[in-house]
Scaffold this motif. Structure first.
Motif, PDB file in Angstrom:
ATOM      1  N   TRP A   1       0.847  -1.209   0.000  1.00 56.81           N
ATOM      2  CA  TRP A   1       0.000   0.000   0.000  1.00 56.81           C
ATOM      3  C   TRP A   1       0.881   1.258   0.000  1.00 56.81           C
ATOM      4  O   TRP A   1       0.615   2.223  -0.721  1.00 56.81           O
ATOM      5  N   LEU A   2       1.946   1.206   0.786  1.00 56.91           N
ATOM      6  CA  LEU A   2       2.825   2.386   0.876  1.00 56.91           C
ATOM      7  C   LEU A   2       3.584   2.633  -0.429  1.00 56.91           C
ATOM      8  O   LEU A   2       3.892   3.776  -0.763  1.00 56.91           O
ATOM      9  N   GLN A   3       3.892   1.558  -1.146  1.00 56.51           N
ATOM     10  CA  GLN A   3       4.543   1.713  -2.453  1.00 56.51           C
ATOM     11  C   GLN A   3       3.742   2.676  -3.324  1.00 56.51           C
ATOM     12  O   GLN A   3       4.297   3.528  -3.994  1.00 56.51           O
ATOM     13  N   ALA A   4       2.423   2.508  -3.290  1.00 54.20           N
ATOM     14  CA  ALA A   4       1.567   3.330  -4.138  1.00 54.20           C
ATOM     15  C   ALA A   4       1.156   4.640  -3.459  1.00 54.20           C
ATOM     16  O   ALA A   4       0.845   5.616  -4.132  1.00 54.20           O
ATOM     17  N   ASN A   5       1.148   4.643  -2.138  1.00 53.30           N
ATOM     18  CA  ASN A   5       0.553   5.782  -1.427  1.00 53.30           C
ATOM     19  C   ASN A   5       1.489   6.479  -0.435  1.00 53.30           C
ATOM     20  O   ASN A   5       1.050   7.361   0.303  1.00 53.30           O
ATOM     21  N   GLY A   6       2.728   6.064  -0.404  1.00 49.85           N
ATOM     22  CA  GLY A   6       3.674   6.595   0.582  1.00 49.85           C
ATOM     23  C   GLY A   6       3.804   8.111   0.545  1.00 49.85           C
ATOM     24  O   GLY A   6       4.057   8.747   1.578  1.00 49.85           O
TER      25      GLY A   6
ATOM     26  N   ARG B   1      -6.764  13.922  -7.916  1.00 46.98           N
ATOM     27  CA  ARG B   1      -6.604  12.610  -8.549  1.00 46.98           C
ATOM     28  C   ARG B   1      -6.287  11.541  -7.515  1.00 46.98           C
ATOM     29  O   ARG B   1      -5.816  11.843  -6.420  1.00 46.98           O
ATOM     30  N   VAL B   2      -6.572  10.311  -7.910  1.00 48.31           N
ATOM     31  CA  VAL B   2      -6.294   9.194  -7.027  1.00 48.31           C
ATOM     32  C   VAL B   2      -4.784   8.933  -7.086  1.00 48.31           C
ATOM     33  O   VAL B   2      -4.218   8.764  -8.170  1.00 48.31           O
ATOM     34  N   LEU B   3      -4.170   8.935  -5.920  1.00 45.47           N
ATOM     35  CA  LEU B   3      -2.714   8.840  -5.887  1.00 45.47           C
ATOM     36  C   LEU B   3      -2.213   7.520  -6.494  1.00 45.47           C
ATOM     37  O   LEU B   3      -1.257   7.507  -7.266  1.00 45.47           O
ATOM     38  N   ALA B   4      -2.890   6.433  -6.187  1.00 46.25           N
ATOM     39  CA  ALA B   4      -2.384   5.119  -6.612  1.00 46.25           C
ATOM     40  C   ALA B   4      -2.576   4.861  -8.103  1.00 46.25           C
ATOM     41  O   ALA B   4      -1.776   4.164  -8.718  1.00 46.25           O
ATOM     42  N   THR B   5      -3.643   5.395  -8.686  1.00 41.89           N
ATOM     43  CA  THR B   5      -3.940   5.061 -10.089  1.00 41.89           C
ATOM     44  C   THR B   5      -3.759   6.247 -11.037  1.00 41.89           C
ATOM     45  O   THR B   5      -3.731   6.077 -12.245  1.00 41.89           O
ATOM     46  N   GLY B   6      -3.693   7.433 -10.488  1.00 39.94           N
ATOM     47  CA  GLY B   6      -3.555   8.625 -11.339  1.00 39.94           C
ATOM     48  C   GLY B   6      -4.885   9.112 -11.897  1.00 39.94           C
ATOM     49  O   GLY B   6      -4.943  10.117 -12.600  1.00 39.94           O
ATOM     50  N   GLU B   7      -5.979   8.409 -11.595  1.00 39.45           N
ATOM     51  CA  GLU B   7      -7.288   8.814 -12.136  1.00 39.45           C
ATOM     52  C   GLU B   7      -7.660  10.237 -11.691  1.00 39.45           C
ATOM     53  O   GLU B   7      -7.649  10.552 -10.500  1.00 39.45           O
ATOM     54  N   GLU B   8      -7.989  11.060 -12.672  1.00 36.81           N
ATOM     55  CA  GLU B   8      -8.438  12.427 -12.365  1.00 36.81           C
ATOM     56  C   GLU B   8      -9.888  12.349 -11.909  1.00 36.81           C
ATOM     57  O   GLU B   8     -10.680  11.635 -12.527  1.00 36.81           O
ATOM     58  N   ILE B   9     -10.234  13.086 -10.845  1.00 37.45           N
ATOM     59  CA  ILE B   9     -11.641  13.031 -10.436  1.00 37.45           C
ATOM     60  C   ILE B   9     -12.245  14.422 -10.343  1.00 37.45           C
ATOM     61  O   ILE B   9     -11.591  15.367  -9.918  1.00 37.45           O
ATOM     62  N   PRO B  10     -13.519  14.498 -10.763  1.00 39.85           N
ATOM     63  CA  PRO B  10     -14.193  15.799 -10.765  1.00 39.85           C
ATOM     64  C   PRO B  10     -14.418  16.329  -9.357  1.00 39.85           C
ATOM     65  O   PRO B  10     -14.669  15.560  -8.429  1.00 39.85           O
TER      66      PRO B  10
ATOM     67  N   THR C   1      -8.222   4.612   0.095  1.00 41.15           N
ATOM     68  CA  THR C   1      -7.940   5.276  -1.180  1.00 41.15           C
ATOM     69  C   THR C   1      -7.445   6.682  -0.865  1.00 41.15           C
ATOM     70  O   THR C   1      -8.076   7.404  -0.099  1.00 41.15           O
ATOM     71  N   VAL C   2      -6.317   7.054  -1.450  1.00 38.28           N
ATOM     72  CA  VAL C   2      -5.816   8.408  -1.209  1.00 38.28           C
ATOM     73  C   VAL C   2      -6.130   9.286  -2.412  1.00 38.28           C
ATOM     74  O   VAL C   2      -5.844   8.928  -3.557  1.00 38.28           O
ATOM     75  N   VAL C   3      -6.732  10.435  -2.123  1.00 39.46           N
ATOM     76  CA  VAL C   3      -6.972  11.438  -3.164  1.00 39.46           C
ATOM     77  C   VAL C   3      -6.032  12.602  -2.913  1.00 39.46           C
ATOM     78  O   VAL C   3      -5.971  13.136  -1.805  1.00 39.46           O
ATOM     79  N   ARG C   4      -5.289  12.943  -3.949  1.00 37.60           N
ATOM     80  CA  ARG C   4      -4.364  14.073  -3.829  1.00 37.60           C
ATOM     81  C   ARG C   4      -5.065  15.331  -4.358  1.00 37.60           C
ATOM     82  O   ARG C   4      -5.534  15.351  -5.496  1.00 37.60           O
ATOM     83  N   LEU C   5      -5.131  16.346  -3.521  1.00 35.93           N
ATOM     84  CA  LEU C   5      -5.768  17.603  -3.914  1.00 35.93           C
ATOM     85  C   LEU C   5      -4.697  18.690  -3.988  1.00 35.93           C
ATOM     86  O   LEU C   5      -4.050  18.980  -2.987  1.00 35.93           O
ATOM     87  N   ASP C   6      -4.532  19.259  -5.174  1.00 32.55           N
ATOM     88  CA  ASP C   6      -3.610  20.397  -5.272  1.00 32.55           C
ATOM     89  C   ASP C   6      -4.441  21.657  -5.194  1.00 32.55           C
ATOM     90  O   ASP C   6      -5.250  21.936  -6.078  1.00 32.55           O
ATOM     91  N   ILE C   7      -4.256  22.398  -4.123  1.00 31.28           N
ATOM     92  CA  ILE C   7      -5.197  23.440  -3.737  1.00 31.28           C
ATOM     93  C   ILE C   7      -4.806  24.837  -4.210  1.00 31.28           C
ATOM     94  O   ILE C   7      -5.596  25.743  -4.153  1.00 31.28           O
ATOM     95  N   GLY C   8      -3.616  25.026  -4.635  1.00 26.32           N
ATOM     96  CA  GLY C   8      -3.187  26.392  -4.960  1.00 26.32           C
ATOM     97  C   GLY C   8      -3.160  27.204  -3.690  1.00 26.32           C
ATOM     98  O   GLY C   8      -2.698  26.732  -2.658  1.00 26.32           O
ATOM     99  N   SER C   9      -3.763  28.382  -3.692  1.00 27.06           N
ATOM    100  CA  SER C   9      -3.666  29.222  -2.497  1.00 27.06           C
ATOM    101  C   SER C   9      -4.958  29.216  -1.696  1.00 27.06           C
ATOM    102  O   SER C   9      -5.214  30.106  -0.913  1.00 27.06           O
ATOM    103  N   GLY C  10      -5.804  28.214  -1.912  1.00 28.61           N
ATOM    104  CA  GLY C  10      -7.141  28.259  -1.330  1.00 28.61           C
ATOM    105  C   GLY C  10      -7.312  27.615   0.029  1.00 28.61           C
ATOM    106  O   GLY C  10      -8.443  27.399   0.461  1.00 28.61           O
ATOM    107  N   LEU C  11      -6.229  27.307   0.711  1.00 29.59           N
ATOM    108  CA  LEU C  11      -6.391  26.664   2.023  1.00 29.59           C
ATOM    109  C   LEU C  11      -6.652  27.707   3.079  1.00 29.59           C
ATOM    110  O   LEU C  11      -5.946  28.705   3.152  1.00 29.59           O
ATOM    111  N   ARG C  12      -7.629  27.433   3.928  1.00 28.27           N
ATOM    112  CA  ARG C  12      -7.882  28.384   4.998  1.00 28.27           C
ATOM    113  C   ARG C  12      -6.987  28.085   6.194  1.00 28.27           C
ATOM    114  O   ARG C  12      -6.754  26.929   6.491  1.00 28.27           O
TER     115      ARG C  12
END
Ligand code: GLC
Length: 444
Positions: free
Chosen positions: A345-350, A402-411, A433-444
């Motif tokens: 699991w860590l191989q894909a999600n570390g 996107r899903v970290l392990a598969t690269g699938e982009e999600i809406p 399942t890990v979803v990677r969110l790239d937030i830009g400057s929008g984090l509060r």
């Protein structure tokens, strides 16, 4: 780094430059450790011979407490050493399994409460090399392998010692006379042993003390031992059980002037973590006992263990997961299997675990954890609601999900002013399942 800066800023606000310097110094020393997030704890000794965790009344205890569980005189207990002959011990294999599991450091019991030493100490005969037919120096072999495979190594060391003639108090059933016992001499023995470990079995990255709760061990002695170790090894990390400040199994240090670089919750995860940047490491078993017990086969599943790691990382701590090797020197198969599944699991999600910090999002839905690196958030999703996940506290749409392990982009869709909804991916991981969110400057 970020943690260091935040700490520095808040300490400066309190105009306390001395502690600020100390905290920055700790952050520097601990950088490899906070980055690592996941370590292996190893409890191994002659108690692996009887391999029994039950108390005399039949209730469940821990196998490394055998002598006390059975109220056994030390001379009877010592006889197990004659049957401790771990011919299948292979340090290279142990380190390899730790690596494959994705663990980034190892802490092993150099000496547990029974006083038995896993190295060839010049200060006692109660050791693997002198008291057993095995006669090899297990820690020398392990430290050599850790160096070879680039695995940071630390030693658990028990202050409480049921066998040393100078340790006090004695167990209630111990018939050895206490007259003539000299606790001060025992302290010198401990320091001598710690010197042996640091000088000959290094580099020692962590000293993990335990058994500090009896009255003979005082705050003054804790401070002295801490200072002594730190002088010998300036960069070492020392847990809070060296001193008297630990709050029970919750494991963090109470208010006051206590030594210890990190807190040690035992068999639990602090419910909310510690946003003030305190360092902590939860130590947890895979079944119920630390030392190997044949009668304890109640193993956590790999899914539970992966979720545990995400839970700990999401709260900004480390997980020290225990292995109790058998008396023949091998890991129980049930443990190896689970560790290897964690490793896969860590191989894909570390990326969502190592070097991250607590996600710091409030009101996460049940079954979701969050870690963070800069402006990237990682959502660790245990169970997916059909309609997708709603996450609050994110004030701008993420640039990408996107899903970290598969690269699938999600809406991703906006919900209200600060929320987003992340759609359910087409493929999910039954553990996390890990979803990677790239937030830009929008984090509060
Ligand atoms: C305890 C136990 C011990 C175990 C340890 C791990 O305090 O006495 O057997 O080694 O915790 O945290």
């Amino acid at each position: 780094m970020r943690r260091g800066l935040i700490l520095l800023a808040s300490m400066a606000a309190l105009s306390c430059p001395v502690s600020a310097a100390v905290d920055a110094e700790l952050a520097r020393r601990a950088a490899w450790w906070t980055e690592a997030r996941f370590g292996m704890f190893i409890h191994w000794g002659v108690y692996a011979v009887p391999a029994d965790s039950t108390l005399l009344n039949g209730s469940r205890g821990a196998a490394e407490w055998y002598l006390t569980n059975k109220r056994m005189p030390i001379d009877d207990y010592r006889r197990f050493a004659a049957r401790f002959n771990p011919g299948r011990y292979d340090a290279a294999q142990w380190v390899k399994i730790a690596r494959q599991a994705g663990m980034r450091y190892i802490i092993i019991t150099s000496k547990h409460h029974d006083g038995f030493c896993l190295w060839d100490s010049a200060l006692t005969d109660w050791s693997i090399s002198k008291a057993t037919p095995f006669q090899r120096d297990a820690l020398r072999e392990l430290s050599r392998e850790c160096r070879r495979q680039g695995m940071p190594l630390g030693y658990y060391y028990s202050i409480m010692d049921w066998s040393h003639p100078d340790y006090l108090p004695r167990r209630a059933w111990d018939t050895r006379p206490a007259e003539g016992a000299d606790f001060e001499r025992y302290v010198q023995y401990m320091k001598g042993q710690v010197r042996e470990l640091i000088g000959g079995y290094g580099p020692v990255r962590v000293l993990w003390f335990d058994g500090e709760w009896e009255d003979t061990w005082t705050h003054e002695r804790g401070v002295d031992l801490y200072n002594c170790v730190r002088t010998l090894a300036p960069d070492i990390l020392i847990n809070n059980r060296v001193d008297k400040g630990r709050k029970g199994m919750q494991g963090m240090t109470r208010e006051g002037d206590f030594r210890g670089d990190f807190g040690t919750p035992e068999q639990e995860v602090p419910p909310e973590g510690f946003p003030d940047g305190r360092l902590w490491e939860s130590c947890i078993t895979i079944n119920h006992t630390w030392g190997y017990a044949e009668n304890d086969t109640d193993w956590k599943s790999s899914t539970q263990l992966i979720r545990l790691l995400c839970d700990v990382a999401g709260k900004g701590g480390n997980l020290l997961l225990n292995v109790g090797p058998k008396a023949d020197g091998t890991f129980p198969e049930a443990i190896t299997e689970r560790l290897l599944e964690m490793g896969r699991w860590l191989q894909a999600n570390g990326e969502a675990i190592y070097g991250t910090s607590a996600g710091m999002l409030k009101d996460l839905p049940e079954g979701v954890r969050c870690t963070r690196r800069g402006s990237t958030l990682y959502l660790h999703v245990f169970e997916w609601p059909e309609e997708g996940l709603t996450i609050r506290g994110v004030s701008a749409l993420p640039v990408r999900a996107r899903v970290l392990a598969t690269g699938e982009e999600i809406p991703v869709a906006r919900v209200g002013r600060t929320g987003i909804r992340v759609a359910r991916p087409s493929e999910t991981d039954p553990a996390v399942t890990v979803v990677r969110l790239d937030i830009g400057s929008g984090l509060r």
